[in-house]
Design a protein around this motif. Sequence first.
Motif, PDB file in Angstrom:
ATOM      1  N   ALA A  44      -4.872 -50.770  21.646  1.00 35.62           N
ATOM      2  CA  ALA A  44      -3.617 -50.257  22.213  1.00 35.62           C
ATOM      3  C   ALA A  44      -3.405 -50.997  23.526  1.00 35.62           C
ATOM      4  N   MET A  45      -2.169 -51.504  23.731  1.00 36.68           N
ATOM      5  CA  MET A  45      -1.898 -52.262  24.956  1.00 36.68           C
ATOM      6  C   MET A  45      -0.579 -51.821  25.591  1.00 36.68           C
ATOM      7  N   PRO A  46      -0.487 -50.526  25.943  1.00 29.74           N
ATOM      8  CA  PRO A  46       0.755 -50.067  26.567  1.00 29.74           C
ATOM      9  C   PRO A  46       0.937 -50.695  27.935  1.00 29.74           C
ATOM     10  N   GLU A  47       2.193 -50.959  28.295  1.00 29.62           N
ATOM     11  CA  GLU A  47       2.450 -51.539  29.619  1.00 29.62           C
ATOM     12  C   GLU A  47       2.607 -50.458  30.666  1.00 29.62           C
ATOM     13  N   GLN A  48       2.886 -49.235  30.202  1.00 31.13           N
ATOM     14  CA  GLN A  48       3.091 -48.132  31.139  1.00 31.13           C
ATOM     15  C   GLN A  48       2.417 -46.865  30.588  1.00 31.13           C
ATOM     16  N   LEU A  49       1.630 -46.213  31.436  1.00 29.91           N
ATOM     17  CA  LEU A  49       1.017 -44.950  31.031  1.00 29.91           C
ATOM     18  C   LEU A  49       1.626 -43.818  31.838  1.00 29.91           C
ATOM     19  N   VAL A  50       2.049 -42.769  31.152  1.00 28.95           N
ATOM     20  CA  VAL A  50       2.609 -41.603  31.827  1.00 28.95           C
ATOM     21  C   VAL A  50       1.578 -40.474  31.719  1.00 28.95           C
ATOM     22  N   ASP A  51       0.907 -40.221  32.827  1.00 26.79           N
ATOM     23  CA  ASP A  51      -0.165 -39.216  32.849  1.00 26.79           C
ATOM     24  C   ASP A  51       0.446 -37.804  32.840  1.00 26.79           C
ATOM     25  N   LEU A  52       0.061 -37.006  31.851  1.00 25.93           N
ATOM     26  CA  LEU A  52       0.609 -35.646  31.744  1.00 25.93           C
ATOM     27  C   LEU A  52      -0.208 -34.638  32.556  1.00 25.93           C
ATOM     28  N   GLY A  53      -1.305 -35.099  33.127  1.00 27.10           N
ATOM     29  CA  GLY A  53      -2.298 -34.198  33.732  1.00 27.10           C
ATOM     30  C   GLY A  53      -1.820 -33.411  34.930  1.00 27.10           C
ATOM     31  N   ARG A  54      -0.738 -33.862  35.590  1.00 27.05           N
ATOM     32  CA  ARG A  54      -0.282 -33.132  36.788  1.00 27.05           C
ATOM     33  C   ARG A  54       0.924 -32.260  36.516  1.00 27.05           C
ATOM     34  N   ILE A  55       1.258 -32.103  35.238  1.00 26.42           N
ATOM     35  CA  ILE A  55       2.414 -31.262  34.894  1.00 26.42           C
ATOM     36  C   ILE A  55       1.894 -29.848  34.605  1.00 26.42           C
ATOM     37  N   ALA A  56       2.005 -28.984  35.612  1.00 25.12           N
ATOM     38  CA  ALA A  56       1.430 -27.635  35.489  1.00 25.12           C
ATOM     39  C   ALA A  56       2.033 -26.885  34.309  1.00 25.12           C
ATOM     40  N   ASP A  57       3.283 -27.177  34.004  1.00 26.62           N
ATOM     41  CA  ASP A  57       4.018 -26.475  32.948  1.00 26.62           C
ATOM     42  C   ASP A  57       3.515 -26.811  31.541  1.00 26.62           C
TER      43      ASP A  57
END
Length: 285
Positions: A44-57
């Motif tokens: 897998a070679m994504p250019e952008q990672l969106v971390d879900l870890g800080r979304i309290a909801d």
Amino acid sequence: MIAQNFEYIAPTNLGEALRLLGDGEAKALAGGMSLIPLMKLRLAMPEQLVDLGRIADLNYIRQDGNAIRIGATTTHYQVQSSALLRGSCPLLVETANHIGDVQVRNRGTIGGSVAHADPAADYPAALLALEARVVLVSAKSEREMTVADFFVDTFTTALEPGELIREVIVPVEDQSEGASYQKVLQAASGFAIVGIAARMRQSGGRVTFARVGVTGLAGKPYRANNVEQALEGTPGSPADIQKAAALVADGVDANSDLHASAHYRKHLAGVYTMRALAVASSRTA
Ligand SMILES: Cc1cc2nc3c(=O)[nH]c(=O)nc-3n(C[C@H](O)[C@H](O)[C@H](O)COP(=O)(O)OP(=O)(O)OC[C@H]3O[C@@H](n4cnc5c(N)ncnc54)[C@H](O)[C@@H]3O)c2cc1C
């Protein structure tokens, strides 16, 4: 190996994450337990990672009538240690106990596991037996579907580009019900060579309800309807359980690898279905 360079973004609300994922180019990062190894191997070679870890909801376990809603970033450890789930959906707690090791359970999430759809993952067997549902959201829409419809094929789900799993919905198990998850594990990783989740209810000396979910055996997890039908209406004796369990791999194109041949996997599936049903039966009230 080292992953290729990528941009890392950690939004703190779901709307922002969905906007970032909107065009389907960026990839969601949850516990990273499956995605990061794939990136290191350059599978897998994504250019952008969106971390879900800080979304309290996205991190919660809450009861809503006869259902329990589990936010996507709820870790395996949070499932395993939830008093609410232990009382209301013990099958899921028992299954979480079987996943990997302490580190994996501390980082890995239910949403990540379900989205990854590894054919040897543990949750899918329990979620199928529980007739669970998933809620999928994107910047434009929200939809709900059964996990049976969600798991399409090996590492393939019904997720559309830009869509996230928002939550997994499991039922509150009937208090009279017995359930069990039984697994033959691959010693190095802990993944299931075969994993069987079973639920059973008995009344008036008969099995009134049986559900069986299977993982590890085939290219995707499945519900063994033939086993359920063979058992329902019988007294649920050891012989009834043995006869029904023997059907679990009928017509299944079983996986074969260096850990277990297709023939051996099918044999294990029969034995472990018998075991899961027998334990479930012993736990019925
Ligand atoms: C050593 C080791 C042993 C393991 N043993 C087991 C085991 O015994 N049993 C088992 O079942 N699993 C096992 N796992 C896998 C583990 O359970 C992972 O937690 C899981 O597969 C992925 O979850 P994650 O949160 O780490 O997701 P990530 O690795 O962050 O993401 C996995 C994939 O899901 C996508 N994704 C993540 N969250 C979402 C979301 N909310 N919506 C849509 N897409 C999303 C990502 O974009 C990525 O494609 C093991 C892993 C390791 C490293």
